[in-house]
Design a protein around this motif. Structure first.
Motif, PDB file in Angstrom:
ATOM      1  N   THR A 193     -25.612  17.072   2.197  1.00  0.00           N
ATOM      2  CA  THR A 193     -24.433  16.996   3.072  1.00  0.00           C
ATOM      3  C   THR A 193     -24.679  15.981   4.187  1.00  0.00           C
ATOM      4  OG1 THR A 193     -23.961  19.339   2.669  1.00  0.00           O
ATOM      5  CG2 THR A 193     -22.842  18.305   4.524  1.00  0.00           C
ATOM      6  N   LYS A 194     -23.736  15.080   4.363  1.00  0.00           N
ATOM      7  CA  LYS A 194     -23.864  14.042   5.394  1.00  0.00           C
ATOM      8  C   LYS A 194     -23.157  14.494   6.668  1.00  0.00           C
ATOM      9  CE  LYS A 194     -22.248  11.140   2.388  1.00  0.00           C
ATOM     10  NZ  LYS A 194     -21.713   9.923   1.722  1.00  0.00           N
ATOM     11  N   VAL A 195     -23.910  14.513   7.773  1.00  0.00           N
ATOM     12  CA  VAL A 195     -23.392  14.995   9.053  1.00  0.00           C
ATOM     13  C   VAL A 195     -23.608  13.913  10.102  1.00  0.00           C
ATOM     14  CG1 VAL A 195     -23.564  16.791  10.824  1.00  0.00           C
ATOM     15  CG2 VAL A 195     -23.952  17.377   8.408  1.00  0.00           C
ATOM     16  N   LEU A 196     -22.543  13.545  10.802  1.00  0.00           N
ATOM     17  CA  LEU A 196     -22.654  12.530  11.844  1.00  0.00           C
ATOM     18  C   LEU A 196     -23.394  13.091  13.049  1.00  0.00           C
ATOM     19  CD1 LEU A 196     -21.813   9.652  12.799  1.00  0.00           C
ATOM     20  CD2 LEU A 196     -19.830  10.749  13.887  1.00  0.00           C
ATOM     21  N   SER A 197     -24.348  12.327  13.558  1.00  0.00           N
ATOM     22  CA  SER A 197     -25.060  12.689  14.792  1.00  0.00           C
ATOM     23  C   SER A 197     -24.706  11.675  15.860  1.00  0.00           C
ATOM     24  CB  SER A 197     -26.575  12.705  14.555  1.00  0.00           C
ATOM     25  OG  SER A 197     -27.270  12.848  15.775  1.00  0.00           O
ATOM     26  N   TYR A 198     -23.933  12.126  16.856  1.00  0.00           N
ATOM     27  CA  TYR A 198     -23.508  11.242  17.942  1.00  0.00           C
ATOM     28  C   TYR A 198     -24.100  11.662  19.280  1.00  0.00           C
ATOM     29  CZ  TYR A 198     -20.411   8.464  20.912  1.00  0.00           C
ATOM     30  OH  TYR A 198     -19.917   7.573  21.835  1.00  0.00           O
ATOM     31  N   LEU A 221     -20.110   2.376  10.867  1.00  0.00           N
ATOM     32  CA  LEU A 221     -21.104   3.359  10.424  1.00  0.00           C
ATOM     33  C   LEU A 221     -20.428   4.513   9.696  1.00  0.00           C
ATOM     34  CD1 LEU A 221     -24.149   4.437  10.715  1.00  0.00           C
ATOM     35  CD2 LEU A 221     -23.252   5.731  12.667  1.00  0.00           C
ATOM     36  N   VAL A 222     -19.354   5.030  10.272  1.00  0.00           N
ATOM     37  CA  VAL A 222     -18.632   6.145   9.645  1.00  0.00           C
ATOM     38  C   VAL A 222     -18.002   5.698   8.334  1.00  0.00           C
ATOM     39  CG1 VAL A 222     -16.649   7.690   9.924  1.00  0.00           C
ATOM     40  CG2 VAL A 222     -18.245   7.357  11.817  1.00  0.00           C
ATOM     41  N   GLY A 223     -17.431   4.492   8.314  1.00  0.00           N
ATOM     42  CA  GLY A 223     -16.825   4.004   7.082  1.00  0.00           C
ATOM     43  C   GLY A 223     -17.832   3.784   5.970  1.00  0.00           C
ATOM     44  N   LYS A 224     -19.019   3.344   6.319  1.00  0.00           N
ATOM     45  CA  LYS A 224     -20.050   3.076   5.310  1.00  0.00           C
ATOM     46  C   LYS A 224     -20.624   4.355   4.717  1.00  0.00           C
ATOM     47  CE  LYS A 224     -24.634   0.956   4.742  1.00  0.00           C
ATOM     48  NZ  LYS A 224     -25.698   0.147   5.404  1.00  0.00           N
ATOM     49  N   TRP A 225     -20.956   5.340   5.572  1.00  0.00           N
ATOM     50  CA  TRP A 225     -21.679   6.523   5.103  1.00  0.00           C
ATOM     51  C   TRP A 225     -20.780   7.721   4.838  1.00  0.00           C
ATOM     52  CZ3 TRP A 225     -26.198   5.781   3.144  1.00  0.00           C
ATOM     53  CH2 TRP A 225     -27.003   4.739   3.606  1.00  0.00           C
ATOM     54  N   GLN A 226     -19.551   7.683   5.317  1.00  0.00           N
ATOM     55  CA  GLN A 226     -18.584   8.751   5.052  1.00  0.00           C
ATOM     56  C   GLN A 226     -19.155  10.146   5.308  1.00  0.00           C
ATOM     57  OE1 GLN A 226     -15.384   8.436   4.341  1.00  0.00           O
ATOM     58  NE2 GLN A 226     -15.441   6.212   4.297  1.00  0.00           N
ATOM     59  N   PRO A 227     -19.523  10.467   6.558  1.00  0.00           N
ATOM     60  CA  PRO A 227     -20.017  11.817   6.854  1.00  0.00           C
ATOM     61  C   PRO A 227     -18.973  12.873   6.532  1.00  0.00           C
ATOM     62  CG  PRO A 227     -19.546  10.606   8.873  1.00  0.00           C
ATOM     63  CD  PRO A 227     -19.465   9.612   7.764  1.00  0.00           C
ATOM     64  N   ALA A 284     -11.278  -1.712   6.392  1.00  0.00           N
ATOM     65  CA  ALA A 284     -10.413  -1.818   5.221  1.00  0.00           C
ATOM     66  C   ALA A 284     -10.023  -0.419   4.764  1.00  0.00           C
ATOM     67  CB  ALA A 284     -11.152  -2.551   4.102  1.00  0.00           C
ATOM     68  N   ALA A 285      -9.002  -0.343   3.928  1.00  0.00           N
ATOM     69  CA  ALA A 285      -8.502   0.959   3.471  1.00  0.00           C
ATOM     70  C   ALA A 285      -9.584   1.779   2.785  1.00  0.00           C
ATOM     71  CB  ALA A 285      -7.319   0.766   2.538  1.00  0.00           C
ATOM     72  N   ASP A 286     -10.473   1.116   2.035  1.00  0.00           N
ATOM     73  CA  ASP A 286     -11.503   1.866   1.320  1.00  0.00           C
ATOM     74  C   ASP A 286     -12.596   2.367   2.252  1.00  0.00           C
ATOM     75  OD1 ASP A 286     -12.687  -0.505   1.932  1.00  0.00           O
ATOM     76  OD2 ASP A 286     -13.277  -1.027  -0.117  1.00  0.00           O
ATOM     77  N   GLY A 287     -12.556   1.967   3.514  1.00  0.00           N
ATOM     78  CA  GLY A 287     -13.536   2.470   4.464  1.00  0.00           C
ATOM     79  C   GLY A 287     -13.000   3.603   5.315  1.00  0.00           C
ATOM     80  N   ALA A 288     -11.759   4.051   5.061  1.00  0.00           N
ATOM     81  CA  ALA A 288     -11.172   5.126   5.848  1.00  0.00           C
ATOM     82  C   ALA A 288     -12.008   6.394   5.703  1.00  0.00           C
ATOM     83  CB  ALA A 288      -9.739   5.385   5.383  1.00  0.00           C
ATOM     84  N   PRO A 289     -12.242   7.117   6.806  1.00  0.00           N
ATOM     85  CA  PRO A 289     -13.111   8.295   6.754  1.00  0.00           C
ATOM     86  C   PRO A 289     -12.484   9.437   5.970  1.00  0.00           C
ATOM     87  CG  PRO A 289     -12.085   8.112   8.914  1.00  0.00           C
ATOM     88  CD  PRO A 289     -11.742   6.859   8.163  1.00  0.00           C
ATOM     89  N   THR A 290     -13.332  10.214   5.324  1.00  0.00           N
ATOM     90  CA  THR A 290     -12.873  11.318   4.478  1.00  0.00           C
ATOM     91  C   THR A 290     -13.581  12.614   4.834  1.00  0.00           C
ATOM     92  OG1 THR A 290     -14.521  10.735   2.801  1.00  0.00           O
ATOM     93  CG2 THR A 290     -12.307   9.802   2.538  1.00  0.00           C
ATOM     94  N   ALA A 291     -13.832  12.860   6.113  1.00  0.00           N
ATOM     95  CA  ALA A 291     -14.561  14.049   6.545  1.00  0.00           C
ATOM     96  C   ALA A 291     -13.828  15.319   6.130  1.00  0.00           C
ATOM     97  CB  ALA A 291     -14.749  14.028   8.058  1.00  0.00           C
ATOM     98  N   ARG A 292     -14.615  16.350   5.779  1.00  0.00           N
ATOM     99  CA  ARG A 292     -14.053  17.647   5.415  1.00  0.00           C
ATOM    100  C   ARG A 292     -13.867  18.538   6.637  1.00  0.00           C
ATOM    101  NH1 ARG A 292     -17.294  20.799   3.127  1.00  0.00           N
ATOM    102  NH2 ARG A 292     -19.239  19.612   3.248  1.00  0.00           N
TER     103      ARG A 292
END
Length: 480
Positions: free
Chosen positions: A150-155, A194-200, A221-229
């Motif tokens: 699971t990918k989790v963003l750490s800010y 960063l968020v667009g590349k790794w899609q947390p 770009a559209a394909d980099g839009a975030p998809t977080a759950r």
């Protein structure tokens, strides 16, 4: 993969190797035994260094990166640290400095010690033991589906309690920490990249995180839009414009408003639908499993029905109390039972937050009962800011107030100077910047040409002083 940032990735094997290496470096540095302090600079090297410090079997004190001298001195003195470590330019580098311990309080039960903002040199030192940390990881991983991969963003910085979910829960379950380090912390476009590349899949943060994402994401770009759950908002009350932006950025996510503090960690959670995300305000939510809350009036009696009172809370994840030999924060923790709220054997934390219970039982944040405000998720003591302002030779009177002119809370200052001396806003900010944390530096400064209003007891009348500020900030000042 254990860790990914804008410019590097790290496997679990590499992470364990570095942690062992750092543990050896810390133990081989000759000196007295005692807790280890780690400066949590904002790069990928801090995570393996903290893990290495934990492997020494000693309590680890998490210091903010670049703390003021007074914050560091107080933290090291009260915790009795025997050494302090800084991450290097590369994850494998570390610098260790030996210290002469001068403990004024024991740390025998602590694993991690969080050092809060210490906005003007008085940090709160919050120790957490292994049982509390494990219980939190159990809850957070189950609630937000954090498991292997699971990918989790750490800010948040590692010395913030948000790192319990973003970093330590994630690593304990075999997930991947997507670290916003270096320029990605403050540059909106790099953060969005960063968020667009790794899609947390899980994103948690105070309002400033989402505001920066909202500025940076349109460039993707559209394909980099975030998809977080799962998208988790914290920091008391996320402003409505920010929540609107969150809904637009993450249209298919489940939204959460999480209430908590460093002392108790997450305490209440509300699951929000799309309509609630754009409402004027959002509820605090329901208590987490094992959490008990009480609303306590000024006379010490519990509020049973609707009304506004101070929130007292006890959680399975909380600290046993501050490391505070000076007694600055006596009374922050209250034993439950005959002379206190709740049940015998429970220790409640006095949050200082005024909360409204409505007729339907829902809980809503109203404001603070003391002089502390949250500035982009950082607790700032307004009285301490005033103390710093009054150290300026030209300043005769000063009051610090919450400022909401841009929709987010920041610090405003109303200052009266000696008629024979002048000082500029730039000089005031420069003076404060060398003595307080960034969140405590006044954003709005107003110079008064007459004495500040006083109460009958001689204190500055804060509610009257608000009138010196432009109209957008005219909200209720902290209670005197």
């Amino acid at each position: 993969m254990a860790l990914a940032t804008s410019d590097m990735t790290m496997s679990y094997a590499r992470l364990h190797h570095l942690a062992d290496r750092h543990a050896d470096a810390l133990m081989s540095a000759r000196g007295p035994a005692g807790p280890v302090a780690v400066v949590c600079d904002t790069d990928g090297g801090a995570i393996p260094l903290v893990l290495g410090a934990l492997r020494t079997g000693r309590p680890v004190v998490l210091l903010p990166g670049g703390p003021t001298a007074s914050v560091r001195e107080t933290s090291l003195r009260y915790t009795g640290c025997s050494r302090i470590a800084w991450p290097g330019a590369r994850p494998e580098d570390v610098r260790v400095e030996l210290l002469e311990p001068s403990a004024e309080a024991p740390l025998s039960e602590a694993s991690l010690v969080f050092c809060t903002s210490g906005s003007t040199g008085h940090p709160k030192l919050v120790p957490l033991g292994d049982p509390a940390l494990c219980r939190f990881a159990d809850w957070a991983s189950a609630r937000f589906g954090i498991g292997e991969g699971t990918k989790v963003l750490s800010y948040a910085p590692l010395n913030f309690d948000l790192s319990l979910l973003e970093v330590w829960t994630t690593l304990s379950r075999g997930g991947t920490v997507i670290g916003a380090t270096g320029p990605a912390l403050r540059d909106a476009e790099r953060l969005a990249r960063l968020v667009g590349k790794w899609q947390p899949e899980v994103i948690e943060g105070v309002p400033v995180l989402y505001e920066r994402l909202a500025r940076g994401l349109p460039a993707l770009a559209a394909d980099g839009a975030p998809t977080a759950r799962h998208v988790i908002m914290t920091g008391d009350n996320t402003p409505q414009p920010t929540r609107r932006a969150v809904r637009e950025m993450f249209p298919s996510a489940t939204y959460y408003n999480v209430y908590g503090s460093t002392e108790t960690n997450d305490s209440l959670v509300a699951v929000l639908d799309g309509e609630q995300m754009v409402a004027d305000h959002v509820p605090l939510g329901e208590p987490l499993p094992g959490v008990d809350i009480r609303l306590v009036a000024d006379d010490g009696g519990e509020l049973a029905g609707p009304g506004v009172a101070e929130l007292y809370v006890v959680t399975p994840f909380q600290t046993a109390g501050y490391i505070d030999p000076a007694g600055r924060y006596d009374g922050s923790f209250v034993e439950g039972g005959r002379d206190g709220p709740g049940a015998f054997g429970s220790t409640y934390f006095r949050s200082g937050d005024l909360v409204e219970r409505r007729s339907d039982g829902s809980l809503w944040f109203v404001g603070r009962r003391d002089f502390r405000v949250k500035v982009r998720g950082v607790s700032v003591d307004l009285e301490d800011v005033e103390d710093v302002l009054l150290r300026m030779d030209a300043v005769v009177e000063a009051v610090a107030l919450p400022w909401n002119g841009s929709g987010d809370t920041s610090v405003a200052a109303v200052i009266r100077t000696d008629p024979d001396r002048t000082v500029s806003s730039v000089e005031v900010r420069r003076f404060c910047a060398s003595r307080v944390e960034p969140a405590a530096v006044p954003f709005r400064i107003v110079f008064a040409d007459r004495p500040l209003p006083r109460t009958s007891t001689g204190k500055i009348d804060r509610n009257a002083a608000v009138r010196f500020l432009p109209a957008p900030s005219r909200t209720t000042a902290p209670a005197d």
